[in-house]
Enzyme design. Sequence first.
Site, PDB file in Angstrom:
ATOM      1  N   HIS A 120       0.829  -1.208   0.000  1.00  0.00           N
ATOM      2  CA  HIS A 120       0.000   0.000   0.000  1.00  0.00           C
ATOM      3  C   HIS A 120       0.862   1.256   0.000  1.00  0.00           C
ATOM      4  CE1 HIS A 120      -2.871   2.932   1.809  1.00  0.00           C
ATOM      5  NE2 HIS A 120      -3.757   2.233   1.126  1.00  0.00           N
ATOM      6  N   ASP A 178      -7.633  12.134  -8.268  1.00  0.00           N
ATOM      7  CA  ASP A 178      -7.269  10.955  -7.478  1.00  0.00           C
ATOM      8  C   ASP A 178      -8.557  10.238  -7.118  1.00  0.00           C
ATOM      9  OD1 ASP A 178      -6.185   9.036  -5.861  1.00  0.00           O
ATOM     10  OD2 ASP A 178      -5.539  10.392  -4.269  1.00  0.00           O
ATOM     11  N   MET A 179      -8.686   9.016  -7.587  1.00  0.00           N
ATOM     12  CA  MET A 179      -9.947   8.309  -7.330  1.00  0.00           C
ATOM     13  C   MET A 179      -9.720   6.809  -7.264  1.00  0.00           C
ATOM     14  SD  MET A 179     -11.819   8.589 -11.042  1.00  0.00           S
ATOM     15  CE  MET A 179     -11.143   7.785 -12.503  1.00  0.00           C
ATOM     16  N   ALA A 180     -10.476   6.172  -6.388  1.00  0.00           N
ATOM     17  CA  ALA A 180     -10.622   4.732  -6.454  1.00  0.00           C
ATOM     18  C   ALA A 180     -11.701   4.437  -7.487  1.00  0.00           C
ATOM     19  CB  ALA A 180     -11.020   4.170  -5.097  1.00  0.00           C
ATOM     20  N   LYS A 230     -18.439   1.010 -16.322  1.00  0.00           N
ATOM     21  CA  LYS A 230     -17.297   1.857 -16.660  1.00  0.00           C
ATOM     22  C   LYS A 230     -16.202   1.747 -15.595  1.00  0.00           C
ATOM     23  CE  LYS A 230     -20.177   5.149 -19.193  1.00  0.00           C
ATOM     24  NZ  LYS A 230     -20.641   6.549 -19.303  1.00  0.00           N
ATOM     25  N   GLY A 312      -8.782  18.150  -7.327  1.00  0.00           N
ATOM     26  CA  GLY A 312      -7.708  18.357  -6.361  1.00  0.00           C
ATOM     27  C   GLY A 312      -7.675  19.725  -5.727  1.00  0.00           C
ATOM     28  N   GLN A 313      -8.450  20.660  -6.241  1.00  0.00           N
ATOM     29  CA  GLN A 313      -8.414  22.034  -5.730  1.00  0.00           C
ATOM     30  C   GLN A 313      -8.889  22.114  -4.291  1.00  0.00           C
ATOM     31  OE1 GLN A 313     -10.429  24.861  -8.266  1.00  0.00           O
ATOM     32  NE2 GLN A 313     -10.395  26.473  -6.727  1.00  0.00           N
TER      33      GLN A 313
END
Length: 350
Positions: A120, A178-180, A230, A312-313
């Site tokens: 991880h 940033d995403m799972a 998707k 991300g902002q």
Amino acid sequence: MSDRIPVSPDWLSEAVGTVFTAAGLSPRAAATVAGSLVEADLRGTPSHGVMLVPMYVERLRKGSVSTAETAEVVHDVGAVAVLDARHALGQLTGDQAMELAVDKARTYGIGAVTVRHAFHFGGAYRYARAAAVAGCVGIAAANTRPLMPAPGGASAVVGNNPLAVGVPTGHGEPILLDMALSEAALGKIRLAAQEGRPIPPTWATDRDGTPTTDPAEALAGLLLPAAGHKGYGLALVVDVLTGVLSGGAFGGGVRGLYADTSTPNDCAHFFLALDVAAFGDRAGFEQRVAVLGAQITGSPKAHGTERLLLPGQLEAERQAASSGVPLDASVLGALTETATSLGVTLGEPR
């Protein structure tokens, strides 16, 4: 919901670093991992923050995570490299891999590095952002144990495989996705269980495939993919880029982080850096990104919306504005217990 306690980032970083040093890391490596976890809390993503310390330490003590601090380069040809992480903490080998990808991008215009036998690596944004700060479009991805079914399936076959992309802007923070690839990261469900609060019914199912708001039932069940087929399809592709491409574990070969802490997690990572200067004028690229960003944030807003944000902002603004980490009491308690088990006294938070 559990109480939250404001804690100084400096105190927390020092405390977590002390714990990892006691667990066998060098002070430098301990500070790197601690900084990564505390930063995640500062950015408002506690699922990738200090709550992970007890699990990391348990694995270090059981030997499923090694105290190695660098990965071994097993293949290096031109713009491509493959590293063997030797089950070291992912923040250490992830930093190494993206730095190598950026170095290759400066020579070849592109650098691609895969990492096998990994662990991880915290928030994927860390590595995409590092590339963007260096003037590259950066991509970072990891595979996880199977957590999601194929559309119509009744068993987990792909992980929620996080993916991050960083875009340099030349004027402050990068654009940072940033995403799972599940509707929610598993760490968010674990945090909800730890804090004793329900989860949205769109996040996961119980073991019978029925959507649930109970995080304990969700941990025994299946995650739901983001956007259905998707998210499933993207997760499969990430498994190819990480585990299959690196020669490491993929699919059912990747083990869970919590289920058996004596068995290596054995995930895999992928890092890509594209030097924007290799595609033409870097300043011109940054100007075009600025125009694109302004078109988005300056576009008409729906009723009740105060402002429009770039990826991300919000997290970057949280980090910049924060003078303390709002740490959940249960997380602080677990950190203290872990420290005590290693013979370390942290003292009162400040």
